[in-house]
Design an enzyme around this catalytic site. Structure first.
Site, short mmCIF file in Angstrom:
data_model
loop_
_atom_site.label_atom_id
_atom_site.label_comp_id
_atom_site.label_asym_id
_atom_site.label_seq_id
_atom_site.Cartn_x
_atom_site.Cartn_y
_atom_site.Cartn_z
N LYS A 112 0.83 -1.22 0.00
CA LYS A 112 0.00 0.00 0.00
C LYS A 112 0.86 1.26 0.00
CE LYS A 112 -4.24 -1.96 1.67
NZ LYS A 112 -5.41 -1.91 2.52
N LYS A 194 -4.79 -10.54 -5.16
CA LYS A 194 -6.09 -10.76 -4.52
C LYS A 194 -7.12 -9.77 -5.06
CE LYS A 194 -6.15 -7.65 -0.62
NZ LYS A 194 -7.03 -7.39 0.47
N LYS A 197 -10.48 -3.91 -2.92
CA LYS A 197 -11.31 -2.69 -3.03
C LYS A 197 -10.58 -1.59 -3.77
CE LYS A 197 -13.07 -2.88 1.70
NZ LYS A 197 -12.25 -2.66 2.86
#
Ligand code: AQP
Length: 325
Positions: A112, A194, A197
């Site tokens: 991230k 994966k 969102k």
């Protein structure tokens, strides 16, 4: 005495079928057997740039999703993280026993933060400590999460054990509950990643509130591979992923799924998966519309009261052990 569960999701973006199959579905199944605390982790949601108005809205939307998925406020404590200040307070204490080295090893921070430690927020770096505080405050036995949270859970256990060793037995050391099937639902567009969102490519995720048309298009456009057989072959993650979603949504066993698709092509799998997904999400999406803001607020306020009484007991012990009072 029932054992305890704690888990939560961030009110960021739109929840997807991976969040549901990897986490929410199991929360609902476990809420009778365990004393359950399910949190809307809005403090975690500010570790990346965010808009306050959107966050406020998404927080209530996530409460709606929890309820529509089957969490029952009579059986589970459902609350907003920022309503219980003990989460932030315990985070500070745990920050003082956590080590830079162990946080630097967290892969989610690397992903991230996009490898740019100069620009990444400090909150993004210390996010796993907040998560440890969330869990440890409730003397949690079991934490149902998807595969992506396994490393954070290990850190939580390490911090609990370190605190107990240095300051005396205080925290229960929690166990992860990672479901054997569905813990890592993959992107429909890139099965090496994966479903997420925050994926820039929205076609990779089936969101819980997507309409029938969008769901069907996303599934039809999902990447596959050059093979023809439909089975759970680990070397063909795209097909395995579609079949896993099909298995979980239809409630069939793995063998039944494979038998069902013998001699059929990828087009058939996609068509049936799209149908199963639309059918599964239709009643869910109806339920989401049932809850008005006032009734949600009441459920969340009651939840925060219940959560606070447990969390403040743990925090009081922690403060005594630390020499604060
Ligand atoms: N792809 C997934 N498959 C199975 N489980 C998943 N979870 C997330 N993605 C998958 C599980 O959903 C729960 C709530 O997730 P979160 O709100 O904490 O968000 P996250 O883990 O950071 O992943 P998201 O939802 O895809 O968001 P971004 O894009 O921000 O990373 C957790 O139990 C998680 O394991």
């Amino acid at each position: 005495m029932k054992k305890r569960i704690f888990s939560g999701a961030q009110p960021t973006g739109e929840l997807h079928i991976g969040n549901y199959l990897g986490a929410l579905k199991n929360w609902v199944a476990l809420q009778d057997k365990y004393e359950s605390f399910y949190c809307i982790v809005n403090l975690h949601a500010v570790t990346l740039p965010q808009d306050p108005k959107t966050l406020r809205q998404k927080t209530l939307d996530l409460a709606r999703i929890y309820l529509a998925a089957g969490l029952d406020p009579e059986r589970s404590t459902i609350f907003i993280q920022s309503d219980v200040p003990a989460h932030a307070e315990l985070t500070w204490v745990l920050s003082c026993i956590a080590r830079m080295g162990e946080l630097e090893r967290m892969t989610q921070f690397k992903d991230k933060g996009k490898g740019n430690t100069e620009r990444a927020g400090v909150g993004l770096f210390t996010y796993p400590i907040l998560m440890a505080a969330d869990i440890l405050l409730y003397q949690t036995d079991l934490v149902p999460v998807g595969q992506d949270q396994k490393q954070h859970l290990e850190l939580t256990r390490d911090l609990a054990e370190r605190f107990n060793r240095d300051f005396g037995e205080t925290f229960k050391v929690p166990e992860p509950y990672i479901p054997p099937v569905g813990a890592n639902i993959l992107s429909l567009q890139d099965p090496t990643k994966k479903m997420s969102k925050s994926d820039e490519n929205a076609a990779g995720a089936i969101f819980l509130l997507d309409d029938a048309d969008t769901i069907t298009k996303k599934i039809k456009r999902a990447v596959t591979d050059s093979g023809t057989e439909i089975n759970f072959d680990e070397n063909r993650p795209a097909i395995r992923n579609l079949l896993t979603i099909y298995q979980l949504l239809t409630g069939k066993t793995a063998d039944e799924c494979v038998a069902h698709f013998v001699g059929k092509g990828y087009g058939q799998l996609k068509g049936e998966l799209a149908e199963a997904t639309v059918e599964f999400l239709r009643p869910f999406q109806e339920r989401v519309k049932q809850y008005d803001d006032d009734s949600l607020r009441k459920i969340l306020d009651d939840g925060a009261d219940k959560a606070s009484s447990v969390a403040s007991t743990t925090l009081k012990t922690v403060y005594e052990r630390m020499g604060f009072n």
